[in-house]
Scaffold this motif. Structure first.
Motif, PDB file in Angstrom:
ATOM      1  N   VAL A   1       0.827  -1.205   0.035  1.00  0.00           N
ATOM      2  CA  VAL A   1      -0.098   0.146  -0.010  1.00  0.00           C
ATOM      3  C   VAL A   1       1.008   1.341  -0.002  1.00  0.00           C
ATOM      4  CG1 VAL A   1      -1.759   1.185   1.419  1.00  0.00           C
ATOM      5  CG2 VAL A   1      -1.984  -1.120   1.020  1.00  0.00           C
ATOM      6  N   SER A   2       1.849   1.409   0.661  1.00  0.00           N
ATOM      7  CA  SER A   2       2.805   2.389   0.886  1.00  0.00           C
ATOM      8  C   SER A   2       3.451   2.690  -0.386  1.00  0.00           C
ATOM      9  CB  SER A   2       3.824   2.326   1.939  1.00  0.00           C
ATOM     10  OG  SER A   2       3.198   1.996   3.218  1.00  0.00           O
ATOM     11  N   SER A   3       3.845   1.570  -1.152  1.00  0.00           N
ATOM     12  CA  SER A   3       4.723   1.954  -2.377  1.00  0.00           C
ATOM     13  C   SER A   3       3.555   2.195  -3.324  1.00  0.00           C
ATOM     14  CB  SER A   3       5.172   0.500  -2.690  1.00  0.00           C
ATOM     15  OG  SER A   3       4.159  -0.332  -3.269  1.00  0.00           O
ATOM     16  N   ILE A   4       2.099   2.009  -3.446  1.00  0.00           N
ATOM     17  CA  ILE A   4       1.281   2.549  -4.313  1.00  0.00           C
ATOM     18  C   ILE A   4       1.183   3.987  -4.118  1.00  0.00           C
ATOM     19  CG2 ILE A   4      -0.851   2.317  -5.169  1.00  0.00           C
ATOM     20  CD1 ILE A   4      -0.658  -0.812  -4.868  1.00  0.00           C
ATOM     21  N   THR A   5       0.945   4.383  -2.904  1.00  0.00           N
ATOM     22  CA  THR A   5       0.617   5.730  -2.551  1.00  0.00           C
ATOM     23  C   THR A   5       1.799   6.670  -2.815  1.00  0.00           C
ATOM     24  OG1 THR A   5       1.270   5.332  -0.176  1.00  0.00           O
ATOM     25  CG2 THR A   5      -1.125   5.013  -0.803  1.00  0.00           C
ATOM     26  N   THR A   6       2.843   6.140  -2.858  1.00  0.00           N
ATOM     27  CA  THR A   6       4.257   7.021  -3.267  1.00  0.00           C
ATOM     28  C   THR A   6       4.341   7.065  -4.796  1.00  0.00           C
ATOM     29  OG1 THR A   6       5.383   5.208  -2.482  1.00  0.00           O
ATOM     30  CG2 THR A   6       4.809   6.999  -0.738  1.00  0.00           C
ATOM     31  N   CYS A   7       3.766   6.318  -5.313  1.00  0.00           N
ATOM     32  CA  CYS A   7       4.246   6.017  -6.901  1.00  0.00           C
ATOM     33  C   CYS A   7       3.498   7.364  -7.383  1.00  0.00           C
ATOM     34  CB  CYS A   7       3.514   4.825  -7.482  1.00  0.00           C
ATOM     35  SG  CYS A   7       3.789   4.342  -9.266  1.00  0.00           S
ATOM     36  N   THR A   8       4.583   7.817  -8.498  1.00  0.00           N
ATOM     37  CA  THR A   8       4.564   9.092  -9.102  1.00  0.00           C
ATOM     38  C   THR A   8       3.846   8.961 -10.700  1.00  0.00           C
ATOM     39  OG1 THR A   8       6.740   9.137  -9.932  1.00  0.00           O
ATOM     40  CG2 THR A   8       6.139  10.218  -7.759  1.00  0.00           C
TER      41      THR A   8
ATOM     42  N   LEU B   1      -1.820  -0.880 -10.300  1.00  0.00           N
ATOM     43  CA  LEU B   1      -1.267  -1.158  -9.057  1.00  0.00           C
ATOM     44  C   LEU B   1      -2.393  -1.189  -8.290  1.00  0.00           C
ATOM     45  CD1 LEU B   1       2.513  -0.207  -8.997  1.00  0.00           C
ATOM     46  CD2 LEU B   1       1.461  -2.528  -9.484  1.00  0.00           C
ATOM     47  N   LYS B   2      -3.120  -0.091  -8.335  1.00  0.00           N
ATOM     48  CA  LYS B   2      -4.299  -0.227  -7.251  1.00  0.00           C
ATOM     49  C   LYS B   2      -5.273  -1.030  -7.749  1.00  0.00           C
ATOM     50  CE  LYS B   2      -4.221   4.864  -6.133  1.00  0.00           C
ATOM     51  NZ  LYS B   2      -4.649   6.401  -6.212  1.00  0.00           N
ATOM     52  N   LEU B   3      -5.727  -1.431  -8.880  1.00  0.00           N
ATOM     53  CA  LEU B   3      -6.761  -2.345  -9.295  1.00  0.00           C
ATOM     54  C   LEU B   3      -6.230  -3.733  -8.681  1.00  0.00           C
ATOM     55  CD1 LEU B   3      -7.889  -1.078 -12.965  1.00  0.00           C
ATOM     56  CD2 LEU B   3      -8.872  -0.928 -10.637  1.00  0.00           C
ATOM     57  N   LEU B   4      -4.985  -3.844  -9.072  1.00  0.00           N
ATOM     58  CA  LEU B   4      -4.394  -5.336  -8.849  1.00  0.00           C
ATOM     59  C   LEU B   4      -4.517  -5.434  -7.028  1.00  0.00           C
ATOM     60  CD1 LEU B   4      -2.784  -7.924  -9.275  1.00  0.00           C
ATOM     61  CD2 LEU B   4      -0.622  -6.420  -9.154  1.00  0.00           C
ATOM     62  N   VAL B   5      -3.891  -4.698  -6.327  1.00  0.00           N
ATOM     63  CA  VAL B   5      -3.826  -4.993  -4.902  1.00  0.00           C
ATOM     64  C   VAL B   5      -5.204  -4.766  -4.532  1.00  0.00           C
ATOM     65  CG1 VAL B   5      -2.942  -3.838  -2.746  1.00  0.00           C
ATOM     66  CG2 VAL B   5      -1.513  -3.936  -4.927  1.00  0.00           C
ATOM     67  N   LYS B   6      -6.165  -3.928  -4.760  1.00  0.00           N
ATOM     68  CA  LYS B   6      -7.538  -3.807  -4.192  1.00  0.00           C
ATOM     69  C   LYS B   6      -8.085  -5.071  -4.504  1.00  0.00           C
ATOM     70  CE  LYS B   6     -11.849  -1.485  -4.469  1.00  0.00           C
ATOM     71  NZ  LYS B   6     -12.788  -0.294  -5.155  1.00  0.00           N
ATOM     72  N   GLY B   7      -8.083  -5.725  -5.844  1.00  0.00           N
ATOM     73  CA  GLY B   7      -8.560  -7.206  -6.101  1.00  0.00           C
ATOM     74  C   GLY B   7      -8.038  -8.066  -5.204  1.00  0.00           C
ATOM     75  N   LEU B   8      -6.808  -8.063  -4.707  1.00  0.00           N
ATOM     76  CA  LEU B   8      -6.226  -9.074  -3.963  1.00  0.00           C
ATOM     77  C   LEU B   8      -6.690  -9.009  -2.345  1.00  0.00           C
ATOM     78  CD1 LEU B   8      -2.531  -9.301  -5.187  1.00  0.00           C
ATOM     79  CD2 LEU B   8      -4.252 -10.584  -5.657  1.00  0.00           C
TER      80      LEU B   8
ATOM     81  N   SER C   1     -14.158 -10.228  -1.369  1.00  0.00           N
ATOM     82  CA  SER C   1     -14.893 -11.033  -2.536  1.00  0.00           C
ATOM     83  C   SER C   1     -13.835 -11.738  -3.402  1.00  0.00           C
ATOM     84  CB  SER C   1     -15.929 -10.387  -3.458  1.00  0.00           C
ATOM     85  OG  SER C   1     -15.145  -9.222  -3.967  1.00  0.00           O
ATOM     86  N   SER C   2     -12.549 -11.362  -3.065  1.00  0.00           N
ATOM     87  CA  SER C   2     -11.416 -11.976  -3.931  1.00  0.00           C
ATOM     88  C   SER C   2     -11.352 -13.475  -3.846  1.00  0.00           C
ATOM     89  CB  SER C   2     -10.042 -11.479  -3.515  1.00  0.00           C
ATOM     90  OG  SER C   2      -8.982 -11.937  -4.238  1.00  0.00           O
ATOM     91  N   VAL C   3     -11.187 -14.213  -5.386  1.00  0.00           N
ATOM     92  CA  VAL C   3     -10.723 -15.467  -5.151  1.00  0.00           C
ATOM     93  C   VAL C   3      -9.522 -15.943  -4.219  1.00  0.00           C
ATOM     94  CG1 VAL C   3     -11.985 -15.960  -7.248  1.00  0.00           C
ATOM     95  CG2 VAL C   3      -9.773 -15.535  -7.257  1.00  0.00           C
TER      96      VAL C   3
ATOM     97  N   ASP D   1     -12.014   2.801   0.098  1.00  0.00           N
ATOM     98  CA  ASP D   1     -12.604   1.637  -0.527  1.00  0.00           C
ATOM     99  C   ASP D   1     -12.313   0.436   0.173  1.00  0.00           C
ATOM    100  OD1 ASP D   1     -13.871   3.425  -2.156  1.00  0.00           O
ATOM    101  OD2 ASP D   1     -12.763   3.198  -3.890  1.00  0.00           O
ATOM    102  N   ILE D   2     -10.982   0.188   0.312  1.00  0.00           N
ATOM    103  CA  ILE D   2     -10.435  -1.087   0.954  1.00  0.00           C
ATOM    104  C   ILE D   2     -11.088  -1.237   2.405  1.00  0.00           C
ATOM    105  CG2 ILE D   2      -8.371  -2.353   1.715  1.00  0.00           C
ATOM    106  CD1 ILE D   2      -6.917  -1.215  -0.574  1.00  0.00           C
TER     107      ILE D   2
END
Length: 473
Positions: free
Chosen positions: A231-238, A246-253, A257-259, A323-324
């Motif tokens: 999460v920290s690496s995504i929020t600091t991504c420019t 990456l937000k879509l990927l980590v939120k899905g994980l 409801s994730s598999v 959202d998370i």
């Protein structure tokens, strides 16, 4: 003339007599020998004679113009079949260090004789130890041919076959495990391997590499910090595109409801809230920079980017974390945190409308979650949130309509009215009167809460009538 005619007659007679010799072969030493053999009666043959070799009984054919006959292939009679080889026998011999001789016979007639040491053989095989001890007790070689020895040899053959099968199966299993470790797996194959290793136990040295791919063998601390690191690496991504993917990927994980959801032992509430506070602190710093309270050097390398882009990025990070939290039903504390942003509220009126409407997007998400029953919190938390951010939401509603960024305006209007109706009637009166005054001046840039206002009016009027009726009694 007479002489010539006589010669012709002579040669014709000789030719006719030569042609007749096809029926009866001319006399020769070979033909005479064959005639003598054929003239012997068959019933007078000696029955006691050994049938080792029999002369040819077929006559010889003489070709025309040749004196020597052509021999036909002789017919040989086979003797009786050889006797089968004896079974394998184990019997001691006195030959120095190797005092046991093992005689092995195959089914096809092959054989192998091994001279072994009795002590070594007895220490490695209980069957051979019993055979050797039995022979020494009997002291005779007849025991080697007894039925007990034969039965034990049969059991030895079965035992050796079983050992061979086990060794062959072990090698094949090892080859299969090496193959599985070297190839990629599908999700279905991975689940089958997990079930397999929970039911059966294999050699640790063989399965170590496969288990390392199935289970995380590191410490528990690294597992607990995994979500916070992502999460920290995504929020600091420019990079805008990389941050979106990456937000879509980590939120899905991380969503419920994730598999991929199992137990989520590594998802810690405090880690997520720690990142939220960091983003809120950055947002306050950007508003201070926008109002001129601090210098531009505090933001470091992002000074070259526009203020709108930097504020929008921090708000997107907060909404993504919210959202998370909403999906994990852990957003109750965020309502109190957002209601206590006094510094941000003070700078809201002094900031450009193109910048200040961004925090109202966070308030809009909270209002929609409360109005659609996705977020349940205490009455004090709802009251504090509306008292703090209801006015700024009315002020920024026009910009929210123009720059929606995925926000549904109709859902926001309905949810905002439903959230107001969850407050006590006295607080509803204050907030609905504020909306009524603003809507009368800015109808197009103000949310339409007419339906919720009618419900509040009906409840307030009915409550006043019942109160007067109760006091009159």
């Amino acid at each position: 003339m007479d002489n010539i005619s006589r010669r012709r007659k002579l040669t014709s007679r000789q030719r006719r007599s030569w042609c007749c010799t096809f029926t009866v072969p001319p006399s020769s030493p070979d033909s005479l020998a064959n005639r003598k053999l054929s003239s012997r009666p068959l019933n007078k043959l000696d029955s006691s004679s050994k049938p080792t070799s029999v002369p040819s009984l077929v006559g010889r054919i003489l070709s025309p113009g040749r004196v020597s006959p052509i021999d036909s292939s002789p017919i040989q009679l086979l003797g009786p079949a050889p006797s089968p080889p004896p079974p394998a026998v184990v019997f001691p011999v006195a030959t120095g260090v190797f005092d046991v001789r093992l005689n092995l016979r195959g089914k096809r007639g092959g054989g192998l004789v091994l001279e072994l040491n009795s002590e070594v053989l007895s220490s490695n095989s209980e069957l051979f130890a019993g055979l050797i001890s039995e022979y020494r007790k009997s002291g005779a070689g007849s025991s080697s041919s007894s039925s007990g020895v034969c039965s034990r040899l049969e059991s030895l053959e079965l035992l050796m076959c079983l050992r061979y099968l086990l060794a062959s199966c072990s090698r094949r299993v090892s080859s299969c495990l090496k193959y599985l470790e070297a190839v990629p797996w599908t999700e279905e194959e991975e689940e089958k391997l997990r079930n397999l290793f929970t039911r059966f136990k294999f050699d640790k040295a063989t399965t170590r590499d496969i288990l390392a791919r199935l289970y995380l063998l590191d410490s528990v601390d690294s597992q607990q910090n995994l979500s916070r690191q992502l999460v920290s690496s995504i929020t600091t991504c420019t990079d805008v595109n990389a941050r979106h993917e990456l937000k879509l990927l980590v939120k899905g994980l991380l969503c419920r409801s994730s598999v991929y959801e199992k137990d989520h032992h590594d998802l810690n509430k405090e880690d997520i809230y720690g990142v939220c506070r960091s983003c809120l602190s950055s947002l306050v710093s950007l508003f201070e920079e926008a109002t001129g309270n601090i210098s531009h050097q505090k933001t470091g390398k992002e000074t070259g980017k526009p203020m709108i882009e930097r504020v929008s990025r921090q708000v997107d990070n907060i909404n993504w974390l919210l959202d998370i939290l909403l999906d994990r039903q852990m957003a109750e504390d965020f309502v109190d945190i957002w209601a206590e942003q006094g510094e941000l509220l003070k700078m809201h009126a002094d900031t450009s409308p193109m910048v200040r409407y961004e925090p109202s997007r966070v308030s809009a998400i909270l209002f929609v979650a409360m109005g659609t029953r996705k977020l349940q919190c205490r009455s004090e938390s709802r009251s504090g949130l509306l008292q703090a951010w209801f006015g700024p939401t009315l002020l920024d509603f026009g910009w929210l309509q123009r720059c929606r960024k995925g926000l549904d305006i109709k859902s926001l209007e309905e949810a905002l009215g439903q959230t107001l109706l969850t407050l006590p009637l006295k607080q509803q009166y204050m907030l609905f009167m504020e909306w009524f005054q603003y809507f009368s001046k800015h109808s197009t840039d103000c949310p339409n809460l007419s339906k919720a206002f009618q419900i509040w009016w009906r409840r307030s009027f009915l409550s006043g009538s019942e109160t007067s009726a109760i006091e009159s009694r």
